[in-house]
Write an enzyme that holds these catalytic residues in place. Structure first.
Site, mmCIF file in Angstrom:
data_model
loop_
_atom_site.group_PDB
_atom_site.id
_atom_site.type_symbol
_atom_site.label_atom_id
_atom_site.label_comp_id
_atom_site.label_asym_id
_atom_site.label_seq_id
_atom_site.Cartn_x
_atom_site.Cartn_y
_atom_site.Cartn_z
ATOM 1 C CB THR A 185 -95.562 7.767 -13.855
ATOM 2 O OG1 THR A 185 -95.497 8.139 -12.470
ATOM 3 C CG2 THR A 185 -96.903 7.138 -14.156
ATOM 4 C CE LYS A 186 -91.529 9.140 -8.353
ATOM 5 N NZ LYS A 186 -92.982 8.979 -8.153
ATOM 6 C CB THR A 187 -86.917 9.469 -14.604
ATOM 7 O OG1 THR A 187 -87.501 10.723 -14.242
ATOM 8 C CG2 THR A 187 -86.006 9.668 -15.804
#
Length: 372
Positions: A185-187
């Site tokens: 889910t990180k950038t």
């Protein structure tokens, strides 16, 4: 219509055919871990961040543990850390046998309050570990000034901070080193766990690389007790592809954030939208999490859930109140800013693939809640 907290299906479909061909090549090669894809990804991260050494590891938590170990932090040492963060920010300190010493956060940035550090320093203090959360970095120039004056290490928990800079320095570049997490889910996310250590210190980089590879040097001889924390070629392949559209995704997230802020500001004071603290020097915003503070947080989260809108609570129990930290002797009321945030902060959906109708659904649902 449902609004997921995170989604990347469009990007996956875009790269799917490319990944199929590349995966076939990876399967046919002999190096499935720490191979050519990992090496190329490390070089690309070094160029992007401007930090001399990028060491790929298994995940962001491992990166923190390996970094602290390589820095010589251990039993008898104290590490100053904010009390408001994901649990890995304190578990890494406990893993190496050191003692976390908590400080409160700033109300706007949710980062370590640099004015609280001095009072937390003792003869046992060895390091300061700022955490960069949600959309902005901690006040690194001020933190570095305190660290240099007291001859303390800085090791940044910059897991969320890819693409964030202050005065031209990327997150992770202000002290001995920092980390990146590539949780999905990180950038910039993998399709599984992956992480990285960043440092301009060659000796530290060598130690981190050995520690992540079972303590072995380049010839395969064990030089120290290490960890099995390496990056798979598959993850590096995915990350390299997704890195090619990182700037585009950051811009899309920024536009979504701006729209939500403009729309939700009308709900003040019941809804407090994110505030970027520019601090008077060159810094940028990267919208990893869109965090609001609201009255009646849990009821609002339930109201949104009934409408199919997924949210996340950040962080329902501050670190100093977690059972694993009970032996440290902290009490409720010790850190009022963090404790208040834990009762009213709510993360709304934020990703590059959000559609206009999804943004409008979020805004309308929140407006309806406060009309009732």
């Amino acid at each position: 219509m449902a609004v997921p907290f995170y989604e990347n299906q469009q990007e996956i479909m875009f790269f799917q055919q490319q990944w199929k061909a590349q995966l076939k090549e990876i399967i046919q090669q002999t190096e499935l871990i720490n191979g050519s894809q990992v090496d190329s990804f490390e070089r690309e991260m070094e160029q992007f961040t401007g930090i001399k050494n990028a060491i790929a590891v298994g995940n962001g938590t491992d990166a923190l543990i390996i970094g602290l170990t390589a820095a010589g932090v251990g039993v008898g040492d104290e590490v100053i850390v904010p009390c408001y963060s994901f649990f890995a920010s304190v578990s890494c300190i406990l893993h190496v046998g050191a003692t976390p010493v908590f400080v409160d956060i700033e109300a706007e940035s949710y980062a370590m309050n640099s004015t609280s550090i001095e009072a937390a320093i003792t003869p046992k203090t060895k390091a300061i570990m700022p955490v960069h959360l949600f959309c902005q970095m901690a006040d690194m120039p001020s933190i570095r000034e305190v660290a240099e004056r007291h001859q303390l290490l800085i090791f940044e928990d910059s897991a969320e901070a890819i693409g964030m800079y202050q005065n031209g320095v990327h997150a992770g570049g202000f002290g001995l080193g920092g980390v990146l997490s590539f949780f999905p889910t990180k950038t910039l996310g993998a399709l599984g766990d992956a992480g990285m250590i960043l440092t301009n210190n060659d000796k530290f980089a060598k130690a981190c690389r050995q520690l992540g590879n079972l303590g072995r040097d380049e010839s395969g001889i064990a030089q120290r007790i290490g960890f099995n924390s390496r990056m798979d070629e598959w993850h590096a392949m995915v990350l390299r592809s997704r890195f090619s559209v990182l700037e585009e995704n950051i811009q899309a997230r920024s536009a979504n954030s701006d729209y939500l802020t403009t729309s939700l500001n009308a709900q003040a004071p019941m809804v407090k939208t994110p505030i970027f603290n520019s601090r008077g020097y060159d810094a940028n915003r990267v919208d990893y999490v869109y965090l609001i503070e609201v009255d009646n947080r849990d009821a609002l989260a339930q109201h949104l859930a009934l409408a199919g809108i997924t949210t996340e609570t950040y962080y329902p129990i501050p670190l100093h109140m977690q059972p694993i930290c009970r032996h440290l002797g902290y009490r409720q009321g010790d850190f009022p800013v963090a404790e208040k945030a834990s009762t009213c902060a709510l993360g709304l959906p934020m990703h590059a693939e959000m559609q206009q109708h999804q943004l409008d659904d979020i805004v309308q649902c929140i407006q309806n809640f406060y009309k009732e």
